[in-house]
Design a protein around this motif. Structure first.
Motif, PDB file in Angstrom:
ATOM      1  N   LEU A 113       0.851  -1.187   0.000  1.00 27.05           N
ATOM      2  CA  LEU A 113       0.000   0.000   0.000  1.00 27.05           C
ATOM      3  C   LEU A 113       0.889   1.240   0.000  1.00 27.05           C
ATOM      4  CD1 LEU A 113      -3.128   0.373   0.152  1.00 27.05           C
ATOM      5  CD2 LEU A 113      -2.821   0.757   2.615  1.00 27.05           C
ATOM      6  N   VAL A 114       0.535   2.202  -0.860  1.00 28.23           N
ATOM      7  CA  VAL A 114       1.328   3.429  -0.986  1.00 28.23           C
ATOM      8  C   VAL A 114       0.411   4.638  -0.816  1.00 28.23           C
ATOM      9  CG1 VAL A 114       2.814   4.807  -2.505  1.00 28.23           C
ATOM     10  CG2 VAL A 114       2.959   2.296  -2.547  1.00 28.23           C
ATOM     11  N   ASP A 115       0.830   5.571   0.004  1.00 32.45           N
ATOM     12  CA  ASP A 115       0.122   6.837   0.176  1.00 32.45           C
ATOM     13  C   ASP A 115       0.458   7.715  -1.031  1.00 32.45           C
ATOM     14  OD1 ASP A 115      -0.669   9.421   0.822  1.00 32.45           O
ATOM     15  OD2 ASP A 115      -0.182   9.224   2.946  1.00 32.45           O
ATOM     16  N   VAL A 116      -0.513   7.940  -1.911  1.00 33.69           N
ATOM     17  CA  VAL A 116      -0.216   8.641  -3.162  1.00 33.69           C
ATOM     18  C   VAL A 116       0.019  10.132  -2.964  1.00 33.69           C
ATOM     19  CG1 VAL A 116      -1.374   6.978  -4.657  1.00 33.69           C
ATOM     20  CG2 VAL A 116      -2.676   8.881  -3.714  1.00 33.69           C
ATOM     21  N   THR A 163      -6.296  -0.969   4.389  1.00 33.60           N
ATOM     22  CA  THR A 163      -6.990   0.276   4.069  1.00 33.60           C
ATOM     23  C   THR A 163      -8.476   0.015   3.882  1.00 33.60           C
ATOM     24  OG1 THR A 163      -7.052   2.208   2.620  1.00 33.60           O
ATOM     25  CG2 THR A 163      -6.653   0.090   1.567  1.00 33.60           C
ATOM     26  N   ASP A 164      -9.266   1.046   4.074  1.00 31.08           N
ATOM     27  CA  ASP A 164     -10.689   0.963   3.745  1.00 31.08           C
ATOM     28  C   ASP A 164     -10.824   1.027   2.229  1.00 31.08           C
ATOM     29  OD1 ASP A 164     -11.317   0.980   6.455  1.00 31.08           O
ATOM     30  OD2 ASP A 164     -11.420   3.184   6.504  1.00 31.08           O
ATOM     31  N   ARG A 165     -11.719   0.233   1.689  1.00 33.67           N
ATOM     32  CA  ARG A 165     -11.830   0.163   0.237  1.00 33.67           C
ATOM     33  C   ARG A 165     -12.177   1.504  -0.395  1.00 33.67           C
ATOM     34  NH1 ARG A 165     -13.377  -5.455  -2.451  1.00 33.67           N
ATOM     35  NH2 ARG A 165     -12.119  -6.819  -1.137  1.00 33.67           N
ATOM     36  N   GLU A 166     -12.924   2.337   0.329  1.00 27.15           N
ATOM     37  CA  GLU A 166     -13.286   3.630  -0.253  1.00 27.15           C
ATOM     38  C   GLU A 166     -12.095   4.580  -0.358  1.00 27.15           C
ATOM     39  OE1 GLU A 166     -14.618   3.770   4.142  1.00 27.15           O
ATOM     40  OE2 GLU A 166     -14.626   2.335   2.471  1.00 27.15           O
ATOM     41  N   LYS A 167     -10.990   4.239   0.315  1.00 27.11           N
ATOM     42  CA  LYS A 167      -9.786   5.067   0.227  1.00 27.11           C
ATOM     43  C   LYS A 167      -8.831   4.571  -0.870  1.00 27.11           C
ATOM     44  CE  LYS A 167      -9.759   6.529   5.070  1.00 27.11           C
ATOM     45  NZ  LYS A 167      -8.987   6.558   6.330  1.00 27.11           N
ATOM     46  N   LEU A 168      -9.177   3.478  -1.524  1.00 28.48           N
ATOM     47  CA  LEU A 168      -8.313   2.898  -2.551  1.00 28.48           C
ATOM     48  C   LEU A 168      -8.646   3.511  -3.909  1.00 28.48           C
ATOM     49  CD1 LEU A 168      -6.123   0.719  -3.072  1.00 28.48           C
ATOM     50  CD2 LEU A 168      -8.009  -0.882  -3.557  1.00 28.48           C
ATOM     51  N   ILE A 169      -7.658   4.185  -4.522  1.00 23.29           N
ATOM     52  CA  ILE A 169      -7.925   4.859  -5.798  1.00 23.29           C
ATOM     53  C   ILE A 169      -7.519   4.022  -7.005  1.00 23.29           C
ATOM     54  CG2 ILE A 169      -7.719   7.140  -4.744  1.00 23.29           C
ATOM     55  CD1 ILE A 169      -4.959   7.353  -6.136  1.00 23.29           C
ATOM     56  N   GLY A 170      -6.795   2.930  -6.790  1.00 23.02           N
ATOM     57  CA  GLY A 170      -6.428   2.101  -7.925  1.00 23.02           C
ATOM     58  C   GLY A 170      -5.308   1.137  -7.589  1.00 23.02           C
ATOM     59  N   ILE A 171      -4.993   0.300  -8.570  1.00 26.49           N
ATOM     60  CA  ILE A 171      -3.928  -0.693  -8.427  1.00 26.49           C
ATOM     61  C   ILE A 171      -3.006  -0.574  -9.632  1.00 26.49           C
ATOM     62  CG2 ILE A 171      -3.393  -3.172  -8.334  1.00 26.49           C
ATOM     63  CD1 ILE A 171      -6.056  -3.555  -6.849  1.00 26.49           C
TER      64      ILE A 171
END
Length: 311
Positions: free
Chosen positions: A20-23, A62-70
């Motif tokens: 997981l990376v904080d963009v 992370t919460d899924r709603e905070k995930l912007i992509g893979i």
């Protein structure tokens, strides 16, 4: 903004890693790192299930709603624009040929159809990661190379790959440039060390580390590394000059032996009066994951999207 994390994935020949990376910062969430071994000769379902298992483990942080992509660092041949595997007769992942990887993983991970999956090759992802989260971020024109099983390369200006034009070789690839009696990949990879050491001494070693371990008591091993550094500098010199490179990032397994070939490498640059900062990767295996995660950043993707169809 709620959504601020991306998952960076690195697909290797025998494993998959994800993190997981904080963009907003490029920082890795260290505890989210997941690695799963993969049989690259297995069925498509088995391979994809293992890939999904690694990503699912990372998603727990992370919460899924905070995930912007893979973002995925994927070996080629691969359709990087459309996410379709084209590996065939390359001794790995043949069973995935023609499959849309994002679609398959979204089903397994129960992700929405609109979730972005974005792709780059491993050398480009490594370079992007180094220019985002490493010391190379301080420089405008950066060349990144990976020394290992093969010879990877990328050229970047202000963190964005340059893959065409007079300043760079085609697609930023240097492995296929003619050098000595073959191509660069023959001379700047593990197999050169193993083959050349055997030719000079008759001794057979499995890899570079075993040869490096002999340097203190083996003059042949010491000279081998010095010759490698000298030859690498001679090869890179015109490429660094044409690109007006300010920084050279060196990664891959062989970079761990830089202390054994670095002096010979630097001697050539100094003799030719080329000033370039040489940086040994600190991110190493993480760099490709960081770089692939950055593909999910909207601003960066606007610069990358026109390039991915051409790599």
């Amino acid at each position: 903004m709620n959504e601020k994390y991306a998952i960076g994935v690195d697909v290797g020949g025998s494993h998959i890693s994800s993190v997981l990376v904080d963009v907003s910062s490029g920082n890795i969430i260290t505890e989210s790192l997941s690695e799963v071994k993969v049989d690259n000769q297995a069925s498509a379902n088995e391979i994809l299930d293992n890939w999904a298992a690694a990503i699912a483990q990372t998603m727990l942080f992370t919460d899924r709603e905070k995930l912007i992509g893979i973002g995925v660092a994927m070996p080629g041949p691969f359709d990087y624009k459309n996410g379709v595997a084209l590996l065939k007769n390359v001794a790995k992942y043949d069973s995935l040929y023609g499959m849309n990887i994002g679609d398959e993983l979204k089903k397994r991970l129960e992700l929405p159809a609109e979730m972005p999956f974005r792709y780059s090759n491993d050398a480009l992802s490594f370079a992007i990661g180094e220019c985002w989260g490493g010391e190379a971020s301080k420089y405008k024109n950066v060349v990144a190379i990976t020394l290992g099983t093969g010879f990877g390369s990328a050229f970047l200006t202000t963190g964005v790959p340059v893959i065409e034009g007079e300043r760079v070789p085609e697609k930023g690839y240097v492995y296929n440039i003619p050098y000595k009696n073959g191509i660069a990949d023959d001379c700047f990879s593990t197999r050169w060390f193993v083959g050349e050491y055997k030719r000079r001494t008759g001794k057979v070693f499995a890899g570079v580390k075993e040869i490096a371990d002999c340097v203190n008591e083996d003059e042949d091993a010491k000279l081998l590394f010095e010759d490698f550094g000298h030859n690498l500098a001679i090869f890179l010199l015109p490429l660094l000059t044409t690109f007006d490179a300010e920084c050279l990032v060196v990664g891959g397994n062989i970079s761990g032996a830089y202390s054994l070939f670095g002096n010979a490498f630097q001697d050539v640059l100094e003799r030719e009066k080329l000033t370039v900062k040489v940086v040994i990767s600190e991110l190493m295996e993480s760099a490709a994951m960081v770089g692939s995660a950055r593909l999910c950043d909207k601003d960066f993707w606007t610069k990358m999207e026109p390039l991915v169809a051409k790599i």
